[in-house]
Design an enzyme around this catalytic site. Structure first.
Site, PDB file in Angstrom:
ATOM      1  N   GLN A   4      -8.704  -2.292 -12.048  1.00 33.44           N
ATOM      2  CA  GLN A   4      -7.722  -1.234 -12.290  1.00 33.44           C
ATOM      3  C   GLN A   4      -6.409  -1.765 -12.801  1.00 33.44           C
ATOM      4  O   GLN A   4      -6.164  -2.978 -12.807  1.00 33.44           O
ATOM      5  CB  GLN A   4      -7.479  -0.477 -10.979  1.00 33.44           C
ATOM      6  CG  GLN A   4      -7.026  -1.384  -9.843  1.00 33.44           C
ATOM      7  CD  GLN A   4      -6.958  -0.649  -8.502  1.00 33.44           C
ATOM      8  OE1 GLN A   4      -5.874  -0.341  -8.024  1.00 33.44           O
ATOM      9  NE2 GLN A   4      -8.106  -0.355  -7.912  1.00 33.44           N
ATOM     10  N   HIS A  11      -2.070  -0.254 -13.100  1.00 29.55           N
ATOM     11  CA  HIS A  11      -1.133   0.824 -12.785  1.00 29.55           C
ATOM     12  C   HIS A  11      -0.030   0.884 -13.842  1.00 29.55           C
ATOM     13  O   HIS A  11       0.374  -0.143 -14.374  1.00 29.55           O
ATOM     14  CB  HIS A  11      -0.489   0.600 -11.413  1.00 29.55           C
ATOM     15  CG  HIS A  11      -1.481   0.380 -10.321  1.00 29.55           C
ATOM     16  ND1 HIS A  11      -2.344   1.353  -9.883  1.00 29.55           N
ATOM     17  CD2 HIS A  11      -1.762  -0.725  -9.589  1.00 29.55           C
ATOM     18  CE1 HIS A  11      -3.104   0.859  -8.919  1.00 29.55           C
ATOM     19  NE2 HIS A  11      -2.776  -0.396  -8.719  1.00 29.55           N
ATOM     20  N   HIS A  35      -6.288  -5.805 -12.302  1.00 25.32           N
ATOM     21  CA  HIS A  35      -6.553  -6.468 -11.031  1.00 25.32           C
ATOM     22  C   HIS A  35      -7.647  -5.770 -10.235  1.00 25.32           C
ATOM     23  O   HIS A  35      -7.944  -4.595 -10.458  1.00 25.32           O
ATOM     24  CB  HIS A  35      -5.281  -6.529 -10.182  1.00 25.32           C
ATOM     25  CG  HIS A  35      -4.749  -5.176  -9.809  1.00 25.32           C
ATOM     26  ND1 HIS A  35      -3.970  -4.429 -10.642  1.00 25.32           N
ATOM     27  CD2 HIS A  35      -4.904  -4.425  -8.687  1.00 25.32           C
ATOM     28  CE1 HIS A  35      -3.658  -3.284 -10.063  1.00 25.32           C
ATOM     29  NE2 HIS A  35      -4.224  -3.244  -8.862  1.00 25.32           N
ATOM     30  N   ARG A  37      -8.603   3.349 -13.559  1.00 26.75           N
ATOM     31  CA  ARG A  37      -9.789   2.497 -13.411  1.00 26.75           C
ATOM     32  C   ARG A  37     -10.342   2.102 -14.770  1.00 26.75           C
ATOM     33  O   ARG A  37     -10.605   2.962 -15.605  1.00 26.75           O
ATOM     34  CB  ARG A  37     -10.895   3.233 -12.650  1.00 26.75           C
ATOM     35  CG  ARG A  37     -10.660   3.290 -11.180  1.00 26.75           C
ATOM     36  CD  ARG A  37     -11.918   3.768 -10.429  1.00 26.75           C
ATOM     37  NE  ARG A  37     -11.457   4.300  -9.179  1.00 26.75           N
ATOM     38  CZ  ARG A  37     -11.407   5.600  -8.883  1.00 26.75           C
ATOM     39  NH1 ARG A  37     -11.887   6.497  -9.714  1.00 26.75           N
ATOM     40  NH2 ARG A  37     -10.912   5.998  -7.748  1.00 26.75           N
ATOM     41  N   GLU A  78       2.866  -3.835  -7.288  1.00 20.96           N
ATOM     42  CA  GLU A  78       2.412  -4.081  -5.926  1.00 20.96           C
ATOM     43  C   GLU A  78       2.354  -5.576  -5.674  1.00 20.96           C
ATOM     44  O   GLU A  78       2.462  -6.373  -6.613  1.00 20.96           O
ATOM     45  CB  GLU A  78       1.029  -3.449  -5.702  1.00 20.96           C
ATOM     46  CG  GLU A  78      -0.065  -3.995  -6.608  1.00 20.96           C
ATOM     47  CD  GLU A  78      -1.383  -3.217  -6.475  1.00 20.96           C
ATOM     48  OE1 GLU A  78      -1.421  -2.030  -6.840  1.00 20.96           O
ATOM     49  OE2 GLU A  78      -2.368  -3.812  -6.017  1.00 20.96           O
TER      50      GLU A  78
HETATM   51 ZN    ZN Z   1      -3.859  -1.696  -7.467  1.00 23.24          ZN
END
Ligand code: ZN
Length: 317
Positions: A95, A97, A171, A191, A114
């Site tokens: 995935q 972001h 990642h 995704r 993240e």
């Molecule tokens: Zn993630």
């Protein structure tokens, strides 16, 4: 006197989840395949509730809206951080972001950078972290031809390591890894590939190829972190990352550790051990699996015991 805000939070069932949140952390799980505990969250998909003191029973998003003084009267529509514990019994989807600009425009929420602290990992556990495409054209072709082994970068991980995953980074957390994640308060995931897995109703999970192609950093860049360690008596303060979104630390307490605030408020998770948090004359028992916020108004505190804590503060963006 301000008190720490201890939290009760929400579990999320996932096809890749397991039972370690019960076996390792002792939480009472609502289902068999629990992937995530949203330990400190004001995100609408799972909001934490205060379980002690004068704000007992209040939700973190309500406190952010109505008691901004607890957060140093900082601005911002939403509480910006989210702490999760993830139990990856199997690979998560591959995935990516979006950043804030893309996410606000297309999803109406923050982007998602993240970072991961590896609480535990099976021998030979791996993550997917970055990709090998040199151009967007090559990236599109490799996805189209399902050349996943050529495209994706696999990295072996060990307990105690830390990875920063800024928005735009391809990642996946791999099989057999238990992670504490500090992230922006966002639930937007694009995704790219889901290993052709089906859920218990026989459905494939949705992919987001167009959005992934839009937001992926190409060529991929691996963030360089300057991890700093400071020994204080027998204890150790590790600074993992200072980013525009969050600063993340490990506090390894052996005996005692005195700390002062470095930001308007601080999020803290106990990932190992037992001990106490002491604020002026008040003492709060701590054990593995506890999560709390030190609000503005608490300027210094100390820990005693044998504890490993992961702490985060809002960044300066
Ligand atoms: Zn993630």
């Amino acid at each position: 006197m301000e008190e720490p805000l201890f939290l009760d939070s929400v579990f999320q069932e996932k096809i890749w989840g397991g039972t370690k949140l019960k076996t390792v952390f002792g939480y009472d799980l609502p289902a068999d395949k629990i992937g995530e505990y949203w330990a400190i969250s004001a995100h609408p998909h799972g909001v934490s509730t205060v379980k002690n003191g004068q704000y007992q029973g209040q939700k973190l998003d309500e406190l952010w809206a109505n008691h901004r003084e607890l957060f140093g009267n900082v601005s911002g529509e939403v509480f910006p951080l989210l702490t999760k514990i993830l139990d990856a019994e199997d690979y998560l989807s591959v995935q990516v972001h979006p950043n804030d600009a893309y996410a606000l425009k297309h999803e109406g929420e923050l982007g998602k950078s993240e970072c991961w602290y590896i609480i535990d990992a099976k021998p030979n556990a791996k993550i997917i972290y970055g990709h090998h495409a040199r151009t967007r054209k090559e990236f599109v072709e490799m996805i189209h031809d399902a050349r996943w082994n050529d495209l994706l970068t696999h990295v072996s991980v060990k307990k105690g390591e830390f990875y920063y995953v800024p928005s735009g980074t391809i990642h996946a957390i791999g099989k057999g890894i238990l992670i504490l994640e500090t992230q922006q308060s966002s639930d937007t995931t694009y995704r790219v590939y889901d290993f052709d897995r089906k859920d218990d109703k026989g459905n494939l999970r949705k992919l987001h190829i167009k959005q992934s192609i839009d937001v992926t950093n190409i060529p991929g860049v691996t963030p360089k972190l300057e991890i700093m360690k400071e020994k204080v008596g027998l204890s150790m303060i590790t600074t993992f990352a200072k980013t525009p979104f969050f600063n993340v630390y490990k506090w390894r307490v052996k005996g005692e550790l005195f700390l002062q605030k470095g930001a308007p408020y601080t999020l803290v998770s106990v990932i190992e051990g037992k001990g106490s948090l002491i604020i002026t004359e008040s003492s709060y028992a701590l054990r593995k699996g506890d999560h709390f916020i030190l609000p503005a108004g608490i300027d210094d505190w100390h820990f005693t015991g044998d504890l490993t804590l992961i702490a985060s503060e809002p960044g300066e963006n």
